[in-house]
Design a protein around this motif. Structure first.
Motif, short mmCIF file in Angstrom:
data_model
loop_
_atom_site.label_atom_id
_atom_site.label_comp_id
_atom_site.label_asym_id
_atom_site.label_seq_id
_atom_site.Cartn_x
_atom_site.Cartn_y
_atom_site.Cartn_z
N LYS A 294 1.00 -1.30 0.08
CA LYS A 294 0.03 -0.07 -0.12
C LYS A 294 0.86 1.35 -0.08
CE LYS A 294 -3.99 2.17 2.06
NZ LYS A 294 -4.91 1.84 3.08
N THR A 295 0.74 2.08 -0.95
CA THR A 295 1.46 3.19 -1.24
C THR A 295 0.78 4.56 -1.02
OG1 THR A 295 2.86 2.16 -2.77
CG2 THR A 295 3.01 4.64 -2.76
N ASN A 296 1.11 5.45 -0.30
CA ASN A 296 0.40 6.78 -0.02
C ASN A 296 1.18 7.70 -0.92
OD1 ASN A 296 -1.26 5.86 1.99
ND2 ASN A 296 0.27 5.85 3.29
N VAL A 297 0.37 8.52 -1.63
CA VAL A 297 0.72 9.25 -2.53
C VAL A 297 0.02 10.64 -2.53
CG1 VAL A 297 1.37 7.69 -4.46
CG2 VAL A 297 -0.84 8.53 -4.43
N ASP A 298 0.65 11.61 -3.01
CA ASP A 298 -0.26 13.15 -3.12
C ASP A 298 -0.55 13.47 -4.70
OD1 ASP A 298 -0.21 14.03 -0.34
OD2 ASP A 298 1.90 14.18 -0.59
N PRO A 299 -1.50 14.19 -5.04
CA PRO A 299 -1.52 14.44 -6.38
C PRO A 299 -0.50 15.06 -6.91
CG PRO A 299 -3.49 15.25 -5.21
CD PRO A 299 -2.50 14.85 -3.99
N GLY A 300 -0.16 14.61 -8.26
CA GLY A 300 1.03 15.16 -8.86
C GLY A 300 2.45 14.29 -8.51
N ASP A 301 2.43 13.44 -7.79
CA ASP A 301 3.31 12.52 -7.47
C ASP A 301 3.59 11.33 -8.69
OD1 ASP A 301 3.86 13.60 -5.03
OD2 ASP A 301 3.21 11.72 -3.86
N THR A 302 4.98 10.94 -8.67
CA THR A 302 5.34 9.84 -9.65
C THR A 302 5.70 8.73 -8.64
OG1 THR A 302 6.35 11.53 -10.96
CG2 THR A 302 6.83 9.29 -11.22
N VAL A 303 5.17 7.29 -9.16
CA VAL A 303 5.32 6.15 -8.60
C VAL A 303 6.27 5.40 -9.53
CG1 VAL A 303 4.22 4.17 -7.80
CG2 VAL A 303 3.01 6.23 -7.32
N THR A 304 7.32 4.74 -9.14
CA THR A 304 8.33 4.02 -9.89
C THR A 304 8.30 2.70 -9.32
OG1 THR A 304 9.39 6.10 -10.35
CG2 THR A 304 10.65 3.91 -10.83
N TRP A 305 8.09 1.82 -9.76
CA TRP A 305 8.22 0.33 -9.54
C TRP A 305 9.67 -0.26 -10.12
CZ3 TRP A 305 3.72 2.35 -11.40
CH2 TRP A 305 2.75 2.50 -10.64
N TRP B 46 8.92 0.23 -14.27
CA TRP B 46 7.60 1.20 -14.52
C TRP B 46 7.47 2.19 -13.75
CZ3 TRP B 46 3.64 -0.96 -17.69
CH2 TRP B 46 4.07 -2.00 -18.45
N GLN B 47 6.78 3.19 -14.47
CA GLN B 47 6.39 4.47 -13.76
C GLN B 47 5.02 5.11 -14.02
OE1 GLN B 47 9.03 8.15 -14.83
NE2 GLN B 47 9.79 7.72 -12.76
N GLY B 48 4.44 5.70 -13.21
CA GLY B 48 3.09 6.08 -13.20
C GLY B 48 3.13 7.61 -12.78
N ALA B 49 2.42 8.54 -13.21
CA ALA B 49 2.15 9.87 -12.65
C ALA B 49 0.81 9.62 -12.11
CB ALA B 49 2.29 10.84 -13.62
N VAL B 50 0.60 10.26 -10.69
CA VAL B 50 -0.64 10.47 -9.99
C VAL B 50 -1.61 11.55 -10.76
CG1 VAL B 50 -1.71 11.00 -7.84
CG2 VAL B 50 0.35 9.63 -8.14
N ASN B 51 -2.57 11.66 -10.80
CA ASN B 51 -3.39 12.56 -11.40
C ASN B 51 -3.34 13.93 -10.73
OD1 ASN B 51 -5.30 14.37 -12.37
ND2 ASN B 51 -6.91 12.59 -12.76
N PRO B 52 -2.92 14.99 -11.20
CA PRO B 52 -2.89 16.29 -10.17
C PRO B 52 -4.22 16.57 -9.91
CG PRO B 52 -2.27 16.64 -12.54
CD PRO B 52 -2.44 15.22 -12.33
N ASN B 53 -5.31 16.22 -10.39
CA ASN B 53 -6.52 16.66 -10.11
C ASN B 53 -7.67 15.66 -9.50
OD1 ASN B 53 -6.23 19.05 -11.69
ND2 ASN B 53 -6.65 17.76 -13.27
N ILE B 54 -6.60 14.42 -8.66
CA ILE B 54 -7.54 13.54 -8.28
C ILE B 54 -7.94 13.86 -6.91
CG2 ILE B 54 -5.27 12.70 -7.03
CD1 ILE B 54 -7.75 10.14 -8.70
N VAL B 55 -9.10 13.24 -6.51
CA VAL B 55 -9.72 13.72 -5.38
C VAL B 55 -9.19 13.14 -4.11
CG1 VAL B 55 -11.83 13.53 -3.81
CG2 VAL B 55 -12.00 13.75 -6.34
N LYS B 56 -8.66 13.95 -3.22
CA LYS B 56 -7.82 13.30 -2.01
C LYS B 56 -8.52 12.21 -1.15
CE LYS B 56 -5.01 17.33 -1.54
NZ LYS B 56 -4.23 18.34 -0.60
N GLY B 57 -7.77 11.37 -1.08
CA GLY B 57 -8.65 10.30 -0.10
C GLY B 57 -9.14 9.05 -1.19
N SER B 58 -8.85 9.47 -2.33
CA SER B 58 -9.11 8.36 -3.43
C SER B 58 -8.06 6.97 -3.05
CB SER B 58 -8.99 8.64 -4.66
OG SER B 58 -9.79 9.91 -5.03
#
Length: 114
Positions: free
Chosen positions: A25-36, A75-87
């Motif tokens: 389980k990864t905690n992120v903020d809008p606009g973050d990048t996740v790298t596997w 692999w890498q993915g960008a967290v949607n900068p407009n995602i609803v917090k708590g999603s």
């Protein structure tokens, strides 16, 4: 915005489970990048996809993709900068084992900080 690396540190071909540095389980903020990243001696030869389930919140925009070209295992993915917090998104990692044991699926979670 931060990079949130997740290292695959182990695998189980009996269950398809992966051992991840974030415990699944990864905690992120809008606009973050996740790298596997595939860790050494993890038993994982490659990641073939990182995909969200159809009925899950799509935290990534665009969807995660293999980094670079050629033989990159990361692999890498960008967290949607407009995602609803708590999603929260349930997604799956499709992976292959180093020992040629076929293809497996593992289901970790991404949680957007409130």
């Amino acid at each position: 915005m931060a990079n949130r690396p997740i290292t695959i540190v182990g695998s189980n071909t009996s269950t398809g489970a992966l051992t991840l540095s974030d415990h699944g389980k990864t905690n992120v903020d809008p606009g973050d990048t996740v790298t596997w990243l595939i860790g050494q001696n993890s038993g994982v030869q490659s990641v073939t996809s990182v995909t969200d389930y159809p009925n899950s919140t799509d935290v990534f925009n665009p969807d995660p993709a293999k980094m670079g070209s050629g033989n990159s295992a990361n692999w890498q993915g960008a967290v949607n900068p407009n995602i609803v917090k708590g999603s929260e998104e349930t997604y799956y990692i499709q992976w292959t084992a180093e020992n040629g044991g076929g293809s497996f699926t593992y289901d970790p979670k991404i949680q957007v900080n409130p």
